[in-house]
Structures are given as structure tokens and as C-alpha cells.
Design a protein around this motif. Structure first.
Motif, PDB file in Angstrom:
ATOM      1  N   CYS A  53     -11.351  -0.293  49.551  1.00 50.65           N
ATOM      2  CA  CYS A  53     -11.851   0.148  48.250  1.00 50.65           C
ATOM      3  C   CYS A  53     -11.834  -1.053  47.315  1.00 50.65           C
ATOM      4  O   CYS A  53     -10.826  -1.764  47.247  1.00 50.65           O
ATOM      5  CB  CYS A  53     -10.945   1.251  47.710  1.00 50.65           C
ATOM      6  N   PRO A  67     -10.860   0.783  37.725  1.00 48.94           N
ATOM      7  CA  PRO A  67     -10.053   2.015  37.681  1.00 48.94           C
ATOM      8  C   PRO A  67      -9.323   2.296  39.000  1.00 48.94           C
ATOM      9  O   PRO A  67      -8.212   2.830  38.996  1.00 48.94           O
ATOM     10  CB  PRO A  67     -11.080   3.099  37.356  1.00 48.94           C
ATOM     11  N   SER A  68      -9.903   1.902  40.112  1.00 48.68           N
ATOM     12  CA  SER A  68      -9.252   2.119  41.402  1.00 48.68           C
ATOM     13  C   SER A  68      -7.940   1.338  41.504  1.00 48.68           C
ATOM     14  O   SER A  68      -6.984   1.798  42.132  1.00 48.68           O
ATOM     15  CB  SER A  68     -10.184   1.729  42.555  1.00 48.68           C
ATOM     16  N   SER A  70      -5.920   0.724  38.969  1.00 50.17           N
ATOM     17  CA  SER A  70      -4.956   1.495  38.181  1.00 50.17           C
ATOM     18  C   SER A  70      -4.450   2.699  38.965  1.00 50.17           C
ATOM     19  O   SER A  70      -3.258   3.036  38.914  1.00 50.17           O
ATOM     20  CB  SER A  70      -5.588   1.958  36.867  1.00 50.17           C
ATOM     21  N   THR A  71      -5.333   3.324  39.720  1.00 50.51           N
ATOM     22  CA  THR A  71      -4.939   4.462  40.554  1.00 50.51           C
ATOM     23  C   THR A  71      -3.960   4.021  41.626  1.00 50.51           C
ATOM     24  O   THR A  71      -2.940   4.688  41.862  1.00 50.51           O
ATOM     25  CB  THR A  71      -6.180   5.116  41.193  1.00 50.51           C
ATOM     26  N   LEU A  72      -4.236   2.885  42.272  1.00 45.13           N
ATOM     27  CA  LEU A  72      -3.306   2.373  43.283  1.00 45.13           C
ATOM     28  C   LEU A  72      -1.965   2.030  42.652  1.00 45.13           C
ATOM     29  O   LEU A  72      -0.915   2.358  43.206  1.00 45.13           O
ATOM     30  CB  LEU A  72      -3.894   1.139  43.973  1.00 45.13           C
ATOM     31  N   GLU A  74      -0.524   3.382  40.121  1.00 44.16           N
ATOM     32  CA  GLU A  74       0.207   4.624  39.847  1.00 44.16           C
ATOM     33  C   GLU A  74       0.916   5.146  41.092  1.00 44.16           C
ATOM     34  O   GLU A  74       1.928   5.846  40.988  1.00 44.16           O
ATOM     35  CB  GLU A  74      -0.755   5.698  39.337  1.00 44.16           C
ATOM     36  N   GLN A  75       0.391   4.815  42.276  1.00 42.69           N
ATOM     37  CA  GLN A  75       0.960   5.309  43.529  1.00 42.69           C
ATOM     38  C   GLN A  75       2.065   4.405  44.078  1.00 42.69           C
ATOM     39  O   GLN A  75       2.773   4.786  45.012  1.00 42.69           O
ATOM     40  CB  GLN A  75      -0.128   5.475  44.580  1.00 42.69           C
TER      41      GLN A  75
END
Length: 80
Positions: A53, A67-68, A70-72, A74-75
Motif C-alpha cells: 500500500c 492517510p494510509s 496515519s492508519t498504519l 495508529e495500528q
């Protein structure tokens, strides 16, 4: 049998990624971690390949988190 790319997502790459997201650029990340910029860039690039990704866009010589990314982030486990 498929190629398992998740085995290539290492704690080291995630640690570099998390520091990059905090510091905002490769030079400061490298300085913080005692690495050279090329090592940081390579770790981020291979992490991006491993998660399959896009995480960053390029703006001249700078990486801009998508944004991807930032999503990673968060995980990622805290305190890594």
C-alpha cells in the motif's frame, strides 16, 4: 503457495517508520536513530512494499505521509 510479505515487516522497519512519522523528515529520523538517510529511506520504501500500500508521496526531495501512513501508525503498538 504465495509469497508471504508479512514476514518482511520487521520491528526495525516499524520503529523507523514511527520515528519518521514523529520527526517528519528523513534527516531528523536518521539523526535520532543513529542511522544514515539512505537506510531510513530504504526501510520506509521496503515497508511500503511489504504492506502493499502506498504510504508516502514525493514532493521534490521530501516524503509526505498519506492517510494510509496515519492508519498504519495508529495500528503500531505504543512504546515500541
Amino acid at each position: 503457495m504465495g509469497f508471504d510479505t508479512t514476514s518482511e515487516i520487521t520491528f526495525r522497519k516499524l520503529s523507523i517508520f514511527m520515528t519518521f512519522m514523529e520527526k517528519g523528515n528523513i534527516a531528523r529520523t536518521a539523526e535520532t536513530l543513529g542511522l544514515i538517510g539512505v537506510s531510513v529511506h530504504r526501510a520506509l520504501h521496503t515497508l511500503e512494499e511489504n504492506v502493499r500500500c502506498p504510504l508516502f508521496t514525493h514532493n521534490e526531495r521530501h516524503l509526505i505521509a498519506m492517510p494510509s501512513a496515519s492508519t498504519l501508525l495508529e495500528q503500531c503498538p505504543e512504546g515500541m
